[in-house]
Design a protein around this motif. Structure first.
Motif, PDB file in Angstrom:
ATOM      1  N   GLY A 110     -58.149 -11.860  47.929  1.00  0.00           N
ATOM      2  CA  GLY A 110     -57.551 -12.433  46.721  1.00  0.00           C
ATOM      3  C   GLY A 110     -57.238 -11.362  45.696  1.00  0.00           C
ATOM      4  N   LEU A 111     -58.185 -10.445  45.482  1.00  0.00           N
ATOM      5  CA  LEU A 111     -57.929  -9.318  44.578  1.00  0.00           C
ATOM      6  C   LEU A 111     -56.746  -8.497  45.067  1.00  0.00           C
ATOM      7  N   TYR A 112     -56.749  -8.211  46.343  1.00  0.00           N
ATOM      8  CA  TYR A 112     -55.683  -7.429  46.967  1.00  0.00           C
ATOM      9  C   TYR A 112     -54.329  -8.095  46.737  1.00  0.00           C
ATOM     10  N   ALA A 113     -54.276  -9.400  46.933  1.00  0.00           N
ATOM     11  CA  ALA A 113     -53.010 -10.130  46.830  1.00  0.00           C
ATOM     12  C   ALA A 113     -52.490 -10.203  45.396  1.00  0.00           C
ATOM     13  N   VAL A 114     -53.355 -10.517  44.434  1.00  0.00           N
ATOM     14  CA  VAL A 114     -52.852 -10.717  43.068  1.00  0.00           C
ATOM     15  C   VAL A 114     -52.622  -9.418  42.307  1.00  0.00           C
ATOM     16  N   LEU A 115     -53.319  -8.362  42.672  1.00  0.00           N
ATOM     17  CA  LEU A 115     -53.161  -7.100  41.930  1.00  0.00           C
ATOM     18  C   LEU A 115     -52.118  -6.158  42.524  1.00  0.00           C
ATOM     19  N   SER A 116     -51.653  -6.417  43.733  1.00  0.00           N
ATOM     20  CA  SER A 116     -50.727  -5.485  44.380  1.00  0.00           C
ATOM     21  C   SER A 116     -49.261  -5.801  44.133  1.00  0.00           C
ATOM     22  N   GLY A 117     -48.959  -6.862  43.419  1.00  0.00           N
ATOM     23  CA  GLY A 117     -47.568  -7.261  43.204  1.00  0.00           C
ATOM     24  C   GLY A 117     -46.712  -6.202  42.536  1.00  0.00           C
ATOM     25  N   PHE A 167     -47.035 -17.715  36.074  1.00  0.00           N
ATOM     26  CA  PHE A 167     -48.173 -17.152  36.814  1.00  0.00           C
ATOM     27  C   PHE A 167     -49.187 -16.550  35.842  1.00  0.00           C
ATOM     28  N   GLY A 168     -48.704 -15.786  34.897  1.00  0.00           N
ATOM     29  CA  GLY A 168     -49.582 -15.166  33.905  1.00  0.00           C
ATOM     30  C   GLY A 168     -50.235 -16.178  32.983  1.00  0.00           C
ATOM     31  N   TRP A 169     -49.456 -17.150  32.498  1.00  0.00           N
ATOM     32  CA  TRP A 169     -49.992 -18.154  31.573  1.00  0.00           C
ATOM     33  C   TRP A 169     -51.063 -19.004  32.234  1.00  0.00           C
ATOM     34  N   PHE A 170     -50.737 -19.573  33.386  1.00  0.00           N
ATOM     35  CA  PHE A 170     -51.706 -20.429  34.063  1.00  0.00           C
ATOM     36  C   PHE A 170     -52.897 -19.620  34.576  1.00  0.00           C
ATOM     37  N   GLY A 171     -52.645 -18.391  34.991  1.00  0.00           N
ATOM     38  CA  GLY A 171     -53.744 -17.508  35.402  1.00  0.00           C
ATOM     39  C   GLY A 171     -54.657 -17.186  34.239  1.00  0.00           C
ATOM     40  N   TYR A 172     -54.068 -16.959  33.059  1.00  0.00           N
ATOM     41  CA  TYR A 172     -54.869 -16.691  31.864  1.00  0.00           C
ATOM     42  C   TYR A 172     -55.726 -17.900  31.507  1.00  0.00           C
ATOM     43  N   GLU A 173     -55.121 -19.090  31.538  1.00  0.00           N
ATOM     44  CA  GLU A 173     -55.868 -20.306  31.213  1.00  0.00           C
ATOM     45  C   GLU A 173     -57.017 -20.522  32.202  1.00  0.00           C
ATOM     46  N   MET A 174     -56.747 -20.286  33.485  1.00  0.00           N
ATOM     47  CA  MET A 174     -57.771 -20.452  34.510  1.00  0.00           C
ATOM     48  C   MET A 174     -58.886 -19.420  34.316  1.00  0.00           C
ATOM     49  N   ALA A 175     -58.513 -18.178  34.036  1.00  0.00           N
ATOM     50  CA  ALA A 175     -59.505 -17.120  33.841  1.00  0.00           C
ATOM     51  C   ALA A 175     -60.346 -17.382  32.593  1.00  0.00           C
ATOM     52  N   PRO A 233     -64.640 -13.026  37.951  1.00  0.00           N
ATOM     53  CA  PRO A 233     -63.899 -11.751  38.001  1.00  0.00           C
ATOM     54  C   PRO A 233     -62.626 -11.841  38.851  1.00  0.00           C
ATOM     55  N   ILE A 234     -62.660 -12.640  39.885  1.00  0.00           N
ATOM     56  CA  ILE A 234     -61.472 -12.811  40.726  1.00  0.00           C
ATOM     57  C   ILE A 234     -60.387 -13.540  39.934  1.00  0.00           C
ATOM     58  N   LYS A 235     -60.785 -14.562  39.191  1.00  0.00           N
ATOM     59  CA  LYS A 235     -59.815 -15.300  38.391  1.00  0.00           C
ATOM     60  C   LYS A 235     -59.286 -14.447  37.232  1.00  0.00           C
ATOM     61  N   LEU A 236     -60.091 -13.546  36.717  1.00  0.00           N
ATOM     62  CA  LEU A 236     -59.634 -12.626  35.674  1.00  0.00           C
ATOM     63  C   LEU A 236     -58.549 -11.695  36.212  1.00  0.00           C
ATOM     64  N   ALA A 237     -58.599 -11.389  37.486  1.00  0.00           N
ATOM     65  CA  ALA A 237     -57.599 -10.512  38.098  1.00  0.00           C
ATOM     66  C   ALA A 237     -56.212 -11.152  38.130  1.00  0.00           C
ATOM     67  N   ILE A 238     -56.137 -12.472  38.072  1.00  0.00           N
ATOM     68  CA  ILE A 238     -54.833 -13.152  38.157  1.00  0.00           C
ATOM     69  C   ILE A 238     -53.926 -12.797  36.981  1.00  0.00           C
ATOM     70  N   PRO A 239     -54.349 -12.971  35.721  1.00  0.00           N
ATOM     71  CA  PRO A 239     -53.443 -12.583  34.633  1.00  0.00           C
ATOM     72  C   PRO A 239     -53.222 -11.068  34.556  1.00  0.00           C
ATOM     73  N   ILE A 240     -54.200 -10.290  34.994  1.00  0.00           N
ATOM     74  CA  ILE A 240     -54.003  -8.833  35.026  1.00  0.00           C
ATOM     75  C   ILE A 240     -52.914  -8.487  36.035  1.00  0.00           C
ATOM     76  N   GLY A 241     -52.993  -9.101  37.210  1.00  0.00           N
ATOM     77  CA  GLY A 241     -51.962  -8.880  38.226  1.00  0.00           C
ATOM     78  C   GLY A 241     -50.598  -9.346  37.758  1.00  0.00           C
ATOM     79  N   ALA A 242     -50.560 -10.486  37.062  1.00  0.00           N
ATOM     80  CA  ALA A 242     -49.293 -10.985  36.525  1.00  0.00           C
ATOM     81  C   ALA A 242     -48.730 -10.009  35.492  1.00  0.00           C
ATOM     82  N   GLY A 243     -49.601  -9.430  34.681  1.00  0.00           N
ATOM     83  CA  GLY A 243     -49.147  -8.455  33.697  1.00  0.00           C
ATOM     84  C   GLY A 243     -48.568  -7.204  34.346  1.00  0.00           C
ATOM     85  N   LEU A 244     -49.241  -6.711  35.386  1.00  0.00           N
ATOM     86  CA  LEU A 244     -48.724  -5.543  36.108  1.00  0.00           C
ATOM     87  C   LEU A 244     -47.380  -5.847  36.761  1.00  0.00           C
ATOM     88  N   LEU A 245     -47.268  -7.042  37.328  1.00  0.00           N
ATOM     89  CA  LEU A 245     -46.015  -7.451  37.966  1.00  0.00           C
ATOM     90  C   LEU A 245     -44.912  -7.619  36.922  1.00  0.00           C
TER      91      LEU A 245
END
Length: 181
Positions: A59-66, A108-116, A136-148
């Motif tokens: 999950g970390l790999y998938a959301v942070l590698s975008g 992706f970023g908004w809903f990921g932020y709300e979930m995190a 921590p995995i859910k926190l990676a979602i908005p971070i990954g969205a930000g990088l993307l």
């Protein structure tokens, strides 16, 4: 122009660094799966943690590698017609379709932020037999969205430069991040 170039280089360097670090997650994922297979089928002693841990690492790999994948133009495209177009026309099409990209990434970023945010507020765990923290995995979602999102802005700038026929120091003739990084 120098500030834009520095921004583009900085974003791409960060995504390059994150992507290269994340590539090493494949090794522990592979090792944990092997451990589970050996313990389960050779010793009839399955674990309660390996499957969940490999899912979390993937999950970390998938959301942070975008962002890294976008910098290298590695996302799946329907290239039947797009690939046959001249590069400037491709860039123009990409500019118009980037609207869909930005809508997706913002959602992706908004809903990921709300979930995190909700997950961190409750120090959420998986509620399994192993019960690791999953915030921590859910926190990676908005971070990954930000990088993307940031890499998407870089790609949009590159596409605009290519469509206008302006030399973009941060992209080669294919539009991929160049050696200036």
């Amino acid at each position: 122009m120098r500030a834009i170039s520095a921004f583009m280089n900085g974003v791409t360097k960060v995504n390059e660094w994150v992507g290269r670090i994340l590539a090493y997650l494949v090794i522990p994922i592979f090792v944990f799966i092997l451990i589970e297979v050996f313990l389960r089928y050779l010793f009839n002693a399955p674990t309660v943690w390996t499957n969940e841990l490999t899912q979390m690492l993937f999950g970390l790999y998938a959301v942070l590698s975008g962002g890294y994948i976008l910098a290298h133009r590695g996302h799946v495209n329907v290239d039947i017609f797009h690939a046959t177009l001249p590069r400037r026309v491709q860039a123009t099409v990409d500019i118009f379709t980037s609207v869909l990209f930005f809508i997706f990434v913002m959602a992706f970023g908004w809903f990921g932020y709300e979930m995190a945010k909700e997950s961190i507020a409750t120090w959420e765990t998986s509620y399994s037999a192993w019960n690791p923290p999953i915030w921590p995995i859910k926190l990676a979602i908005p971070i990954g969205a930000g990088l993307l999102l940031l890499q998407g802005i870089v790609k949009l700038i590159q596409d605009i430069a290519i469509a206008l026929g302006v030399k973009c120091p941060n992209a080669d003739e294919t539009g991929e991040a160049g050696d200036t990084l």
